[in-house]
Design a protein around this motif. Structure first.
Motif, PDB file in Angstrom:
ATOM      1  N   TYR A   9      -3.551   8.714 -12.388  1.00  0.00           N
ATOM      2  CA  TYR A   9      -3.570   7.516 -12.281  1.00  0.00           C
ATOM      3  C   TYR A   9      -4.757   7.620 -13.199  1.00  0.00           C
ATOM      4  CZ  TYR A   9      -0.837   5.802  -8.047  1.00  0.00           C
ATOM      5  OH  TYR A   9      -0.561   6.174  -6.982  1.00  0.00           O
ATOM      6  N   LEU A  32      -3.497  11.679  -5.232  1.00  0.00           N
ATOM      7  CA  LEU A  32      -2.218  11.062  -6.636  1.00  0.00           C
ATOM      8  C   LEU A  32      -3.147  10.766  -7.447  1.00  0.00           C
ATOM      9  CD1 LEU A  32      -0.390   8.939  -4.358  1.00  0.00           C
ATOM     10  CD2 LEU A  32      -0.016  11.600  -5.557  1.00  0.00           C
ATOM     11  N   CYS A  33      -5.229  10.500  -7.246  1.00  0.00           N
ATOM     12  CA  CYS A  33      -5.727  10.191  -8.526  1.00  0.00           C
ATOM     13  C   CYS A  33      -5.446  10.948  -9.909  1.00  0.00           C
ATOM     14  CB  CYS A  33      -7.370  10.135  -7.807  1.00  0.00           C
ATOM     15  SG  CYS A  33      -7.891   9.564  -6.295  1.00  0.00           S
ATOM     16  N   ASP A  71       0.996   2.561 -13.136  1.00  0.00           N
ATOM     17  CA  ASP A  71       1.966   2.968 -12.632  1.00  0.00           C
ATOM     18  C   ASP A  71       2.611   3.787 -12.396  1.00  0.00           C
ATOM     19  OD1 ASP A  71       2.920   2.705  -9.898  1.00  0.00           O
ATOM     20  OD2 ASP A  71       4.695   1.353 -10.782  1.00  0.00           O
ATOM     21  N   ARG A 129       4.977  10.827  -7.431  1.00  0.00           N
ATOM     22  CA  ARG A 129       3.937  10.558  -6.594  1.00  0.00           C
ATOM     23  C   ARG A 129       4.690  11.776  -5.357  1.00  0.00           C
ATOM     24  NH1 ARG A 129       2.541   4.907  -4.677  1.00  0.00           N
ATOM     25  NH2 ARG A 129       4.730   3.855  -6.300  1.00  0.00           N
ATOM     26  N   ASP A 160       0.761  -1.275   0.134  1.00  0.00           N
ATOM     27  CA  ASP A 160      -0.093  -0.174  -0.280  1.00  0.00           C
ATOM     28  C   ASP A 160       1.321   1.551  -0.073  1.00  0.00           C
ATOM     29  OD1 ASP A 160      -1.704   1.937   0.588  1.00  0.00           O
ATOM     30  OD2 ASP A 160      -2.462   1.110   1.677  1.00  0.00           O
ATOM     31  N   HIS A 161       1.504   1.583  -1.710  1.00  0.00           N
ATOM     32  CA  HIS A 161       2.966   2.171  -0.941  1.00  0.00           C
ATOM     33  C   HIS A 161       2.567   3.915  -1.383  1.00  0.00           C
ATOM     34  CE1 HIS A 161       6.924   3.987  -2.397  1.00  0.00           C
ATOM     35  NE2 HIS A 161       6.617   3.172  -1.996  1.00  0.00           N
ATOM     36  N   ASP A 162       0.911   3.877  -1.656  1.00  0.00           N
ATOM     37  CA  ASP A 162       0.142   4.639  -1.666  1.00  0.00           C
ATOM     38  C   ASP A 162      -0.104   6.170   0.250  1.00  0.00           C
ATOM     39  OD1 ASP A 162       0.331   5.786  -4.593  1.00  0.00           O
ATOM     40  OD2 ASP A 162      -1.597   4.784  -4.138  1.00  0.00           O
ATOM     41  N   ARG A 163      -0.319   5.121   0.848  1.00  0.00           N
ATOM     42  CA  ARG A 163      -0.541   5.484   1.988  1.00  0.00           C
ATOM     43  C   ARG A 163       0.871   5.285   2.858  1.00  0.00           C
ATOM     44  NH1 ARG A 163      -5.271   2.424   1.104  1.00  0.00           N
ATOM     45  NH2 ARG A 163      -7.331   3.311   1.073  1.00  0.00           N
ATOM     46  N   PRO A 220      -3.911  11.131   0.199  1.00  0.00           N
ATOM     47  CA  PRO A 220      -3.711   9.256  -0.977  1.00  0.00           C
ATOM     48  C   PRO A 220      -4.715   9.782  -2.219  1.00  0.00           C
ATOM     49  CG  PRO A 220      -3.668   9.021   1.475  1.00  0.00           C
ATOM     50  CD  PRO A 220      -4.296  10.162   1.001  1.00  0.00           C
ATOM     51  N   TYR A 270     -10.960   7.993  -4.443  1.00  0.00           N
ATOM     52  CA  TYR A 270      -9.917   7.633  -4.752  1.00  0.00           C
ATOM     53  C   TYR A 270     -10.100   5.985  -4.558  1.00  0.00           C
ATOM     54  CZ  TYR A 270      -5.081   5.838  -3.095  1.00  0.00           C
ATOM     55  OH  TYR A 270      -4.135   4.385  -2.465  1.00  0.00           O
ATOM     56  N   THR A 280       2.039   8.569   2.144  1.00  0.00           N
ATOM     57  CA  THR A 280       2.010   9.682   3.405  1.00  0.00           C
ATOM     58  C   THR A 280       2.057   9.491   4.386  1.00  0.00           C
ATOM     59  OG1 THR A 280      -0.677   8.533   3.732  1.00  0.00           O
ATOM     60  CG2 THR A 280      -0.219   9.771   1.504  1.00  0.00           C
TER      61      THR A 280
END
Length: 286
Positions: free
Chosen positions: A250, A246-247, A267, A273, A26-29, A243, A166, A32
């Motif tokens: 994507y 970042l939408c 990705d 990011r 869960d690299h996005d979170r 998070p 998200y 953060t």
């Protein structure tokens, strides 16, 4: 972000295990977390690790019954956490150490994941948005409450819309994975309107009909993102909402002409990011 840059100083072993899981899955979170105050990071790590465990149930079991059993295991484990009964699971231990979240709210997150195990498709966008709110928005709300309960209570609309945006973006990104598992998470009304053959989706076949359906769902995600950005919220809870920032990228990738999610993963390099998150943190907006 390298391991030495990660927010993991003075952590228990369970927190470190959870952080490693977030870094991997869960690299996005995970990214953060750096923008949250140090005092609140352990609570967020525990929360996100628990969410990761329940969110991945449908992806890691071979049949729905096993998934229901796993989610029930988590509900029973949550009931024991106030008494220190963690069954030795790192995420449960971390939740006990953080002692920051109501057990009923965590159980509700597990309950919402029962939907992942259903073979029924979402009939319309309203159902899909309700699912997104019960999972992603609910998670953001808990994270915001851990950061600043007062600010979270007055930011309900921002949290709701950011979470839905998200989640919808994430479901589009996960389309190839879900298709490979025989799961179809796009709403039936959009598939029908765009004349999409579900068998083609499950077979990993990209065509203009599916491209249009993806664009439709992406449109809903963008609308929720715009609503979140137009809502009122305090800077203190920004890390919980980050998070969603970042939408945009994507969604741009997934709606580009000739993009095929079954061929090219959706990705964005970690450093891009990070830069996005840093910029949003500076202006205190998602």
């Amino acid at each position: 972000m390298t391991k030495k840059d990660a927010p993991q100083s003075k952590m228990s072993e369970s927190m470190r295990i959870c952080l490693d899981e977030l870094r991997a899955h869960d690299h996005d979170r995970f990214l953060t977390l750096l923008f949250a105050p140090a005092a609140q990071r352990p609570a967020l790590i525990a929360l996100y690790a628990f969410n990761l465990e329940t969110a991945r149930v449908a992806e890691t079991v071979t049949e729905p019954m096993m998934g229901h059993i796993r989610l029930q295991w988590w509900r029973e484990t949550l009931e024991g956490i106030p008494k220190g009964e963690t069954r030795g699971h790192a995420a449960a231990v971390a939740l006990h150490e953080a002692n920051a979240f109501p057990i009923d709210a965590l159980s509700a997150l597990a309950d919402a994941r029962e939907r992942d195990l259903s073979e029924d498709v979402f009939e319309n966008m309203e159902q899909l948005e309700a699912y997104a709110e019960a999972t992603s928005s609910a998670l953001m709300k808990l994270a915001a409450q851990a950061l600043d309960a007062g600010k979270a209570d007055s930011a309900g609309e921002a949290i709701r819309h950011a979470g839905i945006a998200y989640a919808l973006t994430g479901l589009l990104r996960a389309l190839p994975l879900h298709a490979s598992q025989g799961r179809l998470m796009l709403p039936a009304d959009i598939l029908l309107a765009r004349n999409v053959d579900p068998h083609d989706v499950l077979a990993g076949k990209m065509n203009e009909e599916l491209r249009a359906a993806i664009s439709d769902v992406a449109g809903y995600a963008r609308a929720h993102l715009a609503s979140a950005r137009g809502a009122t919220y305090g800077a203190a809870i920004l890390p919980a909402l980050l998070p969603a920032s970042l939408c945009d990228r994507y969604l741009d990738i997934m709606t580009a002409p000739d993009f095929n999610p079954f061929v090219t993963p959706v990705d964005v390099p970690a450093f891009r990011r990070q830069l996005r998150l840093m910029g949003r943190n500076i202006v205190k907006r998602i």
